[in-house]
Write a protein that holds these residues in place. Structure first.
Motif, mmCIF file in Angstrom:
data_model
loop_
_atom_site.group_PDB
_atom_site.id
_atom_site.type_symbol
_atom_site.label_atom_id
_atom_site.label_comp_id
_atom_site.label_asym_id
_atom_site.label_seq_id
_atom_site.Cartn_x
_atom_site.Cartn_y
_atom_site.Cartn_z
ATOM 1 N N HIS A 195 72.385 38.601 16.892
ATOM 2 C CA HIS A 195 71.786 37.255 16.895
ATOM 3 C C HIS A 195 71.112 36.937 15.552
ATOM 4 N N ASP A 196 70.422 37.927 14.993
ATOM 5 C CA ASP A 196 69.708 37.673 13.729
ATOM 6 C C ASP A 196 70.670 37.335 12.584
ATOM 7 N N TYR A 197 71.804 38.030 12.509
ATOM 8 C CA TYR A 197 72.639 37.930 11.309
ATOM 9 C C TYR A 197 74.002 37.279 11.537
ATOM 10 N N TYR A 198 74.367 36.997 12.789
ATOM 11 C CA TYR A 198 75.706 36.442 13.045
ATOM 12 C C TYR A 198 75.668 35.205 13.945
ATOM 13 N N SER A 199 75.212 35.350 15.190
ATOM 14 C CA SER A 199 75.334 34.194 16.095
ATOM 15 C C SER A 199 74.457 33.027 15.639
ATOM 16 N N SER A 200 73.366 33.311 14.934
ATOM 17 C CA SER A 200 72.464 32.247 14.485
ATOM 18 C C SER A 200 72.932 31.598 13.182
ATOM 19 N N TRP A 201 73.973 32.183 12.573
ATOM 20 C CA TRP A 201 74.431 31.686 11.277
ATOM 21 C C TRP A 201 74.862 30.213 11.381
ATOM 22 N N ASN A 202 74.394 29.415 10.464
ATOM 23 C CA ASN A 202 74.708 27.980 10.395
ATOM 24 C C ASN A 202 74.023 27.172 11.511
ATOM 25 N N GLY A 203 73.175 27.845 12.305
ATOM 26 C CA GLY A 203 72.499 27.155 13.410
ATOM 27 C C GLY A 203 71.498 26.101 12.966
ATOM 28 N N TRP A 204 71.216 26.059 11.663
ATOM 29 C CA TRP A 204 70.331 25.015 11.125
ATOM 30 C C TRP A 204 71.054 23.665 11.028
ATOM 31 N N SER A 205 72.396 23.686 11.125
ATOM 32 C CA SER A 205 73.164 22.448 10.979
ATOM 33 C C SER A 205 73.222 21.687 12.304
ATOM 34 N N LYS A 206 73.052 20.373 12.204
ATOM 35 C CA LYS A 206 73.128 19.516 13.401
ATOM 36 C C LYS A 206 74.538 19.553 14.000
#
Ligand code: SF4
Length: 322
Positions: free
Chosen positions: A26-37
């Motif tokens: 979760h820290d380094y893969y699934s959350s990747w790009n999660g800042w994008s709408k």
């Protein structure tokens, strides 16, 4: 500009990998790009959870920032008293708590403080009685002890009084260069390695020039602390051309008022390098491009014991059903 997902290494990343593969995912893969709408909702959720902190970590962060400010001003010829450093840290802690409670992180998870204690409505921050006030006092007291130690311990004298010319680095960048805080990396085994000592200065001991690097600690000593100091010695070697034996590395357990100073021989540095490269190879074997896919979460199993201590304060409890 879009960031590319790339593999890197740090002692905290290695620590997460060792503690729980699913948390690492979760820290380094699934959350990747999660800042994008435009990102998938599961990426956005993982990113929001990743950005959460807890009061012990927040206390550590605000202390690091207040000490960095002390060194920046000291390098500019301005002095901060212990009371001013403590007030700076305590104000930031209170501000973080209020910000988290107000919930602005729902719109901007990267910008506003979000405490796991609020997210999971933990009993320690229940404001209907005295729990929240007692819990907050614990961390104010932790900051007070740490700042006292920094200003009064003889082991801190050389750091406190280092001149601007002697200062090598504040959080990995030159003193006073506040805009560049914390982006220094070194290259090892063809991989970007994050290895940033909290503070470093040059001095001489019995006429022998040396580099002194510090890691500020607000928690208890851990097995990996010495390994982490060894990795910082690589930073000193790459950035300043230091020889390992000319580096004094200090774990400053400020809250406990304890110090552990180490010098690493070339043989010991070879052991640190072996451990780092072994860790790096193990992590690389599971690496995939998170820009391309979400990967297979089954390659990153949960901790088998659903009552494990690691799960108790973990940011991802709601994703694991724990
Ligand atoms: S809740 Fe437990 S199993 Fe799930 S990511 Fe966190 S530590 Fe790992």
């Amino acid at each position: 500009m879009a960031f590319a997902h790339e593999f890197s290494w740090s002692t905290s990343r290695a620590g997460t990998f060792a503690a729980c593969r699913r948390r690492y995912y979760h820290d380094y893969y699934s959350s990747w790009n999660g800042w994008s709408k435009e990102a998938a909702p599961e990426r956005q959720q993982a990113y929001m959870l990743k950005k959460m902190t807890r009061m012990p970590q927040l206390a550590g962060t605000v202390l690091h920032e207040a000490l960095a400010e002390y060194f920046d001003r000291h390098s500019e010829g301005q002095e901060m008293t212990a009371d001013e450093v403590l007030e700076l840290a305590c104000s930031a802690l209170r501000e973080g708590y209020r910000e988290s409670r107000a919930g602005a992180w729902r719109q901007r998870p990267a910008k506003y403080c979000h405490l796991a204690e609020h997210h999971y409505e933990e009993v320690c921050i229940d404001e209907s009685g005295s729990n929240a006030a007692e819990y907050g006092k614990l961390f104010i007291e932790r900051l007070r002890r740490s700042v006292d130690c920094f200003f009064s311990a003889p082991e801190m004298h050389a750091a406190r009084e280092a001149t601007a010319a002697e200062m090598l680095s504040v959080e990995g960048r030159p003193p006073g260069d506040r805009a560049n805080r914390g982006f220094a990396t070194i290259q090892m085994a063809e991989t970007k390695v994050f290895a940033i000592p909290d503070f470093a200065h040059r001095n001489s001991e019995q006429g022998q020039p040396q580099h002194v690097i510090y890691d500020w600690k607000t928690g208890n000593p851990r097995e990996q602390d010495e390994f982490q100091l060894g990795v910082y010695v690589f930073f000193a070697m790459e950035k300043w051309g230091a020889k390992p034996e000319d580096v004094l590395a200090v774990d400053a357990y400020l809250t406990r008022g304890e110090f552990k100073s180490l010098r690493f021989s070339s043989e010991r540095m070879a052991g640190i390098r072996d451990r780092l490269e072994g860790s790096l190879a193990e992590m690389r074997s599971l690496h995939f491009d998170a820009d391309e896919s979400m990967g297979d979460p089954e390659d990153f199993p949960l901790i088998a014991d659903s009552g494990a201590a690691e799960c108790t304060g973990c940011n991802y409890r709601e994703l694991c059903g724990r």
